[in-house]
Design a protein around this motif. Structure first.
Motif, PDB file in Angstrom:
ATOM      1  N   ASN A   1      48.892  41.945  54.170  1.00 16.17           N
ATOM      2  CA  ASN A   1      48.849  40.552  54.342  1.00 16.17           C
ATOM      3  C   ASN A   1      47.562  40.217  54.807  1.00 16.17           C
ATOM      4  O   ASN A   1      46.926  38.940  54.564  1.00 16.17           O
ATOM      5  CB  ASN A   1      50.046  40.212  55.308  1.00 16.17           C
ATOM      6  CG  ASN A   1      51.302  39.922  54.666  1.00 16.17           C
ATOM      7  OD1 ASN A   1      51.388  40.130  53.433  1.00 16.17           O
ATOM      8  ND2 ASN A   1      52.442  39.911  55.413  1.00 16.17           N
ATOM      9  N   ASP A   2      46.805  40.917  55.921  1.00 21.60           N
ATOM     10  CA  ASP A   2      45.879  40.507  56.364  1.00 21.60           C
ATOM     11  C   ASP A   2      44.674  40.433  55.098  1.00 21.60           C
ATOM     12  O   ASP A   2      43.781  39.365  55.172  1.00 21.60           O
ATOM     13  CB  ASP A   2      45.185  41.518  57.283  1.00 21.60           C
ATOM     14  CG  ASP A   2      45.673  41.425  58.323  1.00 21.60           C
ATOM     15  OD1 ASP A   2      46.392  40.658  58.687  1.00 21.60           O
ATOM     16  OD2 ASP A   2      45.845  42.365  59.353  1.00 21.60           O
ATOM     17  N   ALA A   3      44.430  41.232  54.164  1.00 22.06           N
ATOM     18  CA  ALA A   3      43.831  41.056  53.020  1.00 22.06           C
ATOM     19  C   ALA A   3      43.940  39.865  52.183  1.00 22.06           C
ATOM     20  O   ALA A   3      43.086  39.449  51.668  1.00 22.06           O
ATOM     21  CB  ALA A   3      43.959  42.332  52.180  1.00 22.06           C
ATOM     22  N   HIS A   4      45.530  39.636  52.178  1.00 21.85           N
ATOM     23  CA  HIS A   4      45.700  38.386  51.472  1.00 21.85           C
ATOM     24  C   HIS A   4      44.936  37.061  51.944  1.00 21.85           C
ATOM     25  O   HIS A   4      44.502  36.253  51.299  1.00 21.85           O
ATOM     26  CB  HIS A   4      47.030  38.161  51.116  1.00 21.85           C
ATOM     27  CG  HIS A   4      47.959  39.084  50.186  1.00 21.85           C
ATOM     28  ND1 HIS A   4      47.408  39.052  48.777  1.00 21.85           N
ATOM     29  CD2 HIS A   4      48.885  39.942  50.421  1.00 21.85           C
ATOM     30  CE1 HIS A   4      48.261  40.176  48.349  1.00 21.85           C
ATOM     31  NE2 HIS A   4      49.056  40.791  49.130  1.00 21.85           N
ATOM     32  N   ILE A   5      45.382  37.159  53.432  1.00 27.36           N
ATOM     33  CA  ILE A   5      44.964  35.974  54.205  1.00 27.36           C
ATOM     34  C   ILE A   5      43.550  35.833  54.108  1.00 27.36           C
ATOM     35  O   ILE A   5      42.765  34.782  53.694  1.00 27.36           O
ATOM     36  CB  ILE A   5      45.194  36.039  55.586  1.00 27.36           C
ATOM     37  CG1 ILE A   5      46.864  36.171  55.580  1.00 27.36           C
ATOM     38  CG2 ILE A   5      44.598  35.028  56.601  1.00 27.36           C
ATOM     39  CD1 ILE A   5      47.333  36.398  57.021  1.00 27.36           C
ATOM     40  N   ALA A   6      42.723  36.871  54.101  1.00 29.13           N
ATOM     41  CA  ALA A   6      41.070  36.817  53.972  1.00 29.13           C
ATOM     42  C   ALA A   6      40.729  36.473  52.881  1.00 29.13           C
ATOM     43  O   ALA A   6      39.821  35.766  52.661  1.00 29.13           O
ATOM     44  CB  ALA A   6      40.707  38.196  54.515  1.00 29.13           C
TER      45      ALA A   6
END
Lengths: 372, 263
Positions: free
Chosen positions: A107-112
């Motif tokens: 999810n962090d990668a998606h948000i970034a």
């Protein structure tokens, strides 16, 4: 070679060594700040939360257990029917930790990248509870029932000798889920380890939603946006709760002495009791005047130290790095957070004081059962 | 005239007046029937009718809350069956357990109950872990997190009270170790700090026979009184309280906007 390896594992398992290793590793595995995050990446620790990382962790745990079952002493502990839940606990904690962190990193990668998180579906994209949820529930409970039935048929519930109030077993252990508290008894008196700290754990857990004012990160796994909150929670749960349960179950033998996993639980193991109170350090060893008669004078150093610990630290931190936190939360919530955190950290602090200085009590007023 | 398709036995049953009096909506085939099936059933209507897609993904929920509740039901049923065989007295408790394992054919109720209890403790912890990691305690769900913490505490206390009942060495010494801490309760335990302040003249109010440990054990040590108290708490008192909090917990999941999810 194998014996040498066993003695190495025994040595590493010593609480002073293993806790130190865990404390050193912890901020790099779950980086609470940007600085640790850089090192977390540089050391490649983010690979723990990939399929390969999960496989490695699973293999290491399984290897230790398999190796343990081949050993005379370790297998005695592992083979106890009532310790099966601990093994399930260890596996499931690691599995779900891995799953949660993996989802969080995805999810962090998606948000970034400015994309929606994996839990996101358009609002109109809904499913009916019948059949999409009730069938999942049905399958889950059937699998759980099968698991319980297999466990119950395969492993009879143990029953020891009839209760005998005049014959106490050595060691006498609390139920496994309270062994973290019993482990605290080594370092604190029962009024703290058995009453005050458990109450603070419950109150502190309940206070989490009121202290964490950050509205971000609700409803999906994430780490980068709330790394400090996750770090504190994981530290309390994994280190001060699960780790201490494992120590209490596997490594505490007769007289509550420490025994490495491959060591024999010998009743005759002698551990010297050379613990000294802070007041003795000050009045007898340092000043060489003997202990004052008035307990408040005698314990004044310890009392001042604890007052400073709980009173001055929040002020110092507010003037330094934690100023933004104070501004954001207001003084009441800020003080509560710092108080709870300081109370939590008091346990490892006392552990290290015991291991390094053989410190018995910081404040010792046995006349009033008031020992810290 | 087109020939009528013969009805299957199942359809015939589901259209019979008896079946229809119990399950008004029939076999849920159409969308409307599926929705009404949830709405019209007292157990299923714990759920909403429709859910966002992420809410049914195992990767999101781990199903741990549901499994905790399911384990609670398993423990209730196996516990009721165990109560048929068990008398909570020092004289009979241990031998009743012996009888249970030796005389009851194919009996695994005690195993189910014991291992199920361990599993429930772990399931509750993992549920809490999931809720933390998804930030689901944040507003508007903060009060339900508080209720959840109480439920976890009650789960541990239920397990703890059940620990004593087999009345073997493991049981009484585990409870002795656990309850000994209570005598150090500040003010309320006879070896707790501040207890000596609660006195009228030189008569202490908090003594070995009046402190919080005495109230828990019904005596000065783990004996007849403790066994009865733990039995009553384990079988009636705590399940009663935990069911009230569970009702609040489930109700609030719905009332606080359903399962958490990204906005």
């Amino acid at each position: 070679m194998l014996d040498w390896l066993k003695s190495v594992v025994d040595f590493i398992s010593t609480p002073s060594i293993s806790l130190t290793l865990i404390l050193l590793m912890f901020p790099f595995v779950f980086p609470p700040t940007a600085w640790f995050e850089t090192w977390h990446r540089r050391l490649g620790l983010h690979n723990l939360w990939t399929n390969r990382g999960g496989l490695v962790m699973f293999s290491v745990i399984t290897l230790i257990f398999v190796w343990g079952f081949t050993d005379v002493n370790f297998s005695k502990i592992l083979g106890k029917p009532d310790n099966v839940p601990i093994m399930i606990l260890i596996y499931s904690v690691f599995f779900f930790l891995w799953l949660a962190m993996k989802s969080a990193y995805e999810n962090d990668a998606h948000i970034a990248a400015g994309e929606p998180v994996q839990e996101y579906y358009p609002p109109e994209d809904k499913v009916l509870v019948w059949p999409d949820l009730v069938y999942i529930e049905l399958i889950a409970l059937i699998l759980m029932m099968v698991f319980l039935l297999v466990w119950s048929i395969g492993l009879p519930a143990p029953l020891e000798e009839p209760a005998n109030p005049s014959l106490s077993p050595n060691p006498a252990k609390a139920p496994w889920y309270f062994l973290g508290l019993q482990e605290m008894l080594v370092y604190f008196d029962p009024w703290l380890a058995g009453v005050v700290f458990p109450s603070l754990i419950i109150v502190g857990l309940m206070a989490i939603p009121y202290l964490d004012s950050d509205r971000k990160g609700s409803g999906y796994y994430s780490f980068a946006g709330r790394r400090t909150a996750v770090f504190v929670f994981l530290f309390g749960w994994l280190v001060l709760w699960v780790f201490l349960i494992v120590v209490g179950t596997f490594f505490r033998g007769p007289n509550w002495n420490f025994f490495g996993p491959f060591e024999e639980w010998s009743v005759t193991k002698v551990v010297p009791l050379i613990n000294i109170n802070l007041s003795e350090y000050v009045w007898v060893k340092l000043l060489r005047v003997g202990l004052p008669a008035n307990p408040l004078v005698r314990e004044s150093v310890g009392i001042i130290m604890l007052v400073l610990y709980f009173g001055l630290t929040p002020v110092m931190l507010a003037r330094g790095k934690l100023r933004p936190l104070l501004d954001k939360l207001g003084s009441i919530r800020y003080s509560l957070i710092i108080f709870l955190a300081l109370a939590m950290v008091l346990l490892p602090i006392k552990m290290y004081l015991r291991w390094t200085l053989n410190l018995h009590y910081i404040i010792s007023i046995p006349e009033a059962f008031f020992n810290i | 005239m087109a020939e009528k398709k013969p009805k299957s036995r199942l359809t015939a049953i589901s259209e019979s007046p008896v079946w229809k009096s119990i399950f008004r909506t029939g076999i849920p085939v159409t969308r409307r029937q599926r929705m009404m099936g949830i709405l019209n059933n007292v157990f299923l209507h714990l759920h909403p009718v429709r859910l966002p897609k992420h809410a049914v993904k195992l990767k999101y929920t781990w199903c741990m809350g549901g499994l905790s509740f399911f384990l609670f039901l398993v423990l209730t049923i196996s516990g009721i069956l165990l109560m048929f065989y068990y008398r909570p007295t020092v004289e009979y408790a241990y031998t009743d357990i012996m009888d249970l394992s030796e005389q009851v054919p194919l009996g695994i109720m005690r195993e189910l109950h014991r291992w199920g209890a361990h599993a429930m403790v772990i399931a509750v912890w993992l549920h809490m872990f999931r809720v933390f990691m998804t930030g689901s305690y944040k507003p508007p769900r903060e009060f339900n997190w508080v209720v959840g913490v109480l439920l976890m505490f009650l789960t541990l206390f239920l397990s703890f009270t059940g620990y004593l009942l087999p009345w073997d060495q493991l049981a009484i010494w585990a409870i002795t170790v656990g309850s000994n801490m209570a005598r150090a309760t500040p003010f309320l335990g006879h070896e707790g700090p501040g207890a000596s302040l609660l006195a009228i003249g030189d008569i202490n109010l908090v003594t070995m026979s009046s402190d919080v440990r005495f109230a828990l054990l019904g005596g000065r040590f783990v004996g007849e009184g403790a066994l009865l108290r733990f039995y009553v708490l384990h079988c009636i008192g705590l399940p009663f309280i935990i069911m009230i909090f569970m009702a609040v917990h489930f109700w609030r999941v719905r009332k606080d906007g359903g399962i958490s999810g990204p906005v």
